[in-house]
Design a protein around this motif. Structure first.
Motif, PDB file in Angstrom:
ATOM      1  N   ILE A  47      47.320  33.673  44.248  1.00 12.25           N
ATOM      2  CA  ILE A  47      46.322  33.612  45.043  1.00 12.25           C
ATOM      3  C   ILE A  47      45.798  31.972  45.376  1.00 12.25           C
ATOM      4  O   ILE A  47      45.253  32.474  44.204  1.00 12.25           O
ATOM      5  CB  ILE A  47      45.713  33.829  46.406  1.00 12.25           C
ATOM      6  CG1 ILE A  47      44.664  34.997  45.912  1.00 12.25           C
ATOM      7  CG2 ILE A  47      47.156  35.331  46.824  1.00 12.25           C
ATOM      8  CD1 ILE A  47      44.522  35.720  46.631  1.00 12.25           C
ATOM      9  N   GLN A  48      46.003  31.041  45.962  1.00 13.94           N
ATOM     10  CA  GLN A  48      44.967  30.556  45.727  1.00 13.94           C
ATOM     11  C   GLN A  48      43.506  30.232  46.811  1.00 13.94           C
ATOM     12  O   GLN A  48      44.115  30.639  47.935  1.00 13.94           O
ATOM     13  CB  GLN A  48      44.991  28.444  45.545  1.00 13.94           C
ATOM     14  CG  GLN A  48      44.123  27.874  45.505  1.00 13.94           C
ATOM     15  CD  GLN A  48      44.190  26.466  45.033  1.00 13.94           C
ATOM     16  OE1 GLN A  48      44.990  25.907  46.375  1.00 13.94           O
ATOM     17  NE2 GLN A  48      44.635  25.999  44.302  1.00 13.94           N
ATOM     18  N   ILE A  49      42.438  30.137  46.821  1.00 15.65           N
ATOM     19  CA  ILE A  49      41.422  30.395  48.106  1.00 15.65           C
ATOM     20  C   ILE A  49      40.790  29.636  48.016  1.00 15.65           C
ATOM     21  O   ILE A  49      40.725  28.380  47.320  1.00 15.65           O
ATOM     22  CB  ILE A  49      40.908  31.685  47.513  1.00 15.65           C
ATOM     23  CG1 ILE A  49      39.554  31.241  46.615  1.00 15.65           C
ATOM     24  CG2 ILE A  49      41.160  33.086  47.258  1.00 15.65           C
ATOM     25  CD1 ILE A  49      38.263  32.631  46.400  1.00 15.65           C
ATOM     26  N   ALA A  50      41.203  28.880  49.410  1.00 15.60           N
ATOM     27  CA  ALA A  50      39.401  27.526  49.180  1.00 15.60           C
ATOM     28  C   ALA A  50      38.344  28.933  50.198  1.00 15.60           C
ATOM     29  O   ALA A  50      38.513  29.100  50.747  1.00 15.60           O
ATOM     30  CB  ALA A  50      40.351  26.798  50.404  1.00 15.60           C
ATOM     31  N   GLN A  51      37.104  27.889  49.898  1.00 14.19           N
ATOM     32  CA  GLN A  51      35.486  28.358  49.955  1.00 14.19           C
ATOM     33  C   GLN A  51      34.653  27.524  50.058  1.00 14.19           C
ATOM     34  O   GLN A  51      34.281  26.353  49.778  1.00 14.19           O
ATOM     35  CB  GLN A  51      35.525  29.432  49.505  1.00 14.19           C
ATOM     36  CG  GLN A  51      35.395  29.219  47.532  1.00 14.19           C
ATOM     37  CD  GLN A  51      35.331  29.869  46.694  1.00 14.19           C
ATOM     38  OE1 GLN A  51      34.905  31.367  46.837  1.00 14.19           O
ATOM     39  NE2 GLN A  51      35.588  30.002  44.887  1.00 14.19           N
ATOM     40  N   GLN A  52      33.885  27.988  50.713  1.00 19.00           N
ATOM     41  CA  GLN A  52      32.361  27.397  51.087  1.00 19.00           C
ATOM     42  C   GLN A  52      31.336  28.130  50.300  1.00 19.00           C
ATOM     43  O   GLN A  52      31.497  29.710  50.384  1.00 19.00           O
ATOM     44  CB  GLN A  52      32.426  26.776  52.464  1.00 19.00           C
ATOM     45  CG  GLN A  52      31.117  26.082  52.499  1.00 19.00           C
ATOM     46  CD  GLN A  52      31.521  25.528  54.359  1.00 19.00           C
ATOM     47  OE1 GLN A  52      31.689  24.222  54.640  1.00 19.00           O
ATOM     48  NE2 GLN A  52      30.329  26.295  55.585  1.00 19.00           N
ATOM     49  N   GLY A  73      45.185  35.959  39.763  1.00 18.84           N
ATOM     50  CA  GLY A  73      45.112  36.977  40.440  1.00 18.84           C
ATOM     51  C   GLY A  73      46.203  37.848  41.426  1.00 18.84           C
ATOM     52  O   GLY A  73      45.648  38.247  41.695  1.00 18.84           O
ATOM     53  N   LEU A  74      47.875  38.053  41.536  1.00 20.45           N
ATOM     54  CA  LEU A  74      48.261  38.996  42.500  1.00 20.45           C
ATOM     55  C   LEU A  74      49.418  39.942  41.574  1.00 20.45           C
ATOM     56  O   LEU A  74      50.049  38.951  40.997  1.00 20.45           O
ATOM     57  CB  LEU A  74      49.244  38.171  44.081  1.00 20.45           C
ATOM     58  CG  LEU A  74      49.671  38.663  44.857  1.00 20.45           C
ATOM     59  CD1 LEU A  74      48.591  39.301  45.367  1.00 20.45           C
ATOM     60  CD2 LEU A  74      50.609  37.610  45.765  1.00 20.45           C
ATOM     61  N   SER A  75      49.257  40.754  41.651  1.00 24.45           N
ATOM     62  CA  SER A  75      50.596  41.636  41.421  1.00 24.45           C
ATOM     63  C   SER A  75      51.028  42.862  42.352  1.00 24.45           C
ATOM     64  O   SER A  75      50.017  43.212  43.041  1.00 24.45           O
ATOM     65  CB  SER A  75      49.558  42.351  40.125  1.00 24.45           C
ATOM     66  OG  SER A  75      48.705  42.651  40.563  1.00 24.45           O
TER      67      SER A  75
END
Length: 216
Positions: free
Chosen positions: A174-179, A192-194
């Motif tokens: 997954i890709q996250i967007a964060q501040q 990672g995602l499993s």
């Protein structure tokens, strides 16, 4: 002439009393100095490329701003009608502003640190009434989706936890967007995602789970 024993005891007593007092003062001052140093360090911006408040990224048209030191605060951000979006430019402010601007979503509980967005007393898939979102535990039977809200537990250097938005989901990542990931951190991060025993796991030790807007 040698002093009498009583004189020796009397003369050495002030020195003996000073030692415990000095140790006590040191024990009180050291934590205060450490707290002051930590507060100053976490408000310092060592990144000359950006000033606090710079727009550095966006997700689906919602801006992500640079915050410098993780404890820097630029006042409270309110919508035009007074809905509390959070403290500029903390991580919570971005996720609440994201759901408000993109989906018109208002959380019933408009306050709380990042860690409070995940309620450990709820079962997997239950409604988190404070946030008006369904909550899934890391290790859920429900695969994370893009636009889910991801909640991280506190760490040694961050007692408030962290929140982000899942920007995209691939087969094993997954890709996250964060501040406010830190002055030298990135607004995007891959995790990672499993799937193990039909349960979905985001491979990060501090991920508590994810929240999702209910169907419209």
């Amino acid at each position: 002439m040698q002093p009498e024993r009583s004189d020796v005891t009397r003369n050495s007593q002030p020195t003996m009393n000073k030692r415990p007092c000095s140790l006590l003062a040191l024990a009180v001052l050291l934590p205060l100095i450490a707290l002051a140093a930590h507060a100053a360090f976490t408000r310092f911006n060592p990144n000359s490329q950006h000033a606090v408040g710079d727009r550095i990224d966006e997700l689906n048209g919602v801006a992500i701003f640079y915050n410098g030191g993780v404890n820097t605060v630029q006042g409270r951000n309110l919508s035009k009608d007074g809905y509390n979006l959070g403290l500029r430019y903390q991580c919570v402010e971005f996720v609440k502003r994201y759901y408000f601007e993109r989906h018109g979503h208002r959380m019933p509980d408009t306050y709380g640190h990042a860690k409070s967005f995940f309620d450990p007393s709820l079962g997997d898939g239950a409604l988190n009434e404070k946030r008006a979102m369904r909550q899934f535990t890391n290790g859920s039977g429900e695969r994370p989706h893009a636009e889910d809200l991801l909640v991280f537990a506190p760490s040694l250097l961050n007692r408030y936890g962290h929140v982000a938005i899942i920007a995209s989901v691939d087969a094993d990542m997954i890709q996250i967007a964060q501040q406010n990931p830190g002055p030298l951190g990135n607004s995007r991060e891959n995790l990672g995602l499993s799937q193990r025993e039909e349960r979905w796991h985001i491979d990060h030790s501090r991920v508590l789970g994810w929240l999702r807007l209910p169907p419209q």
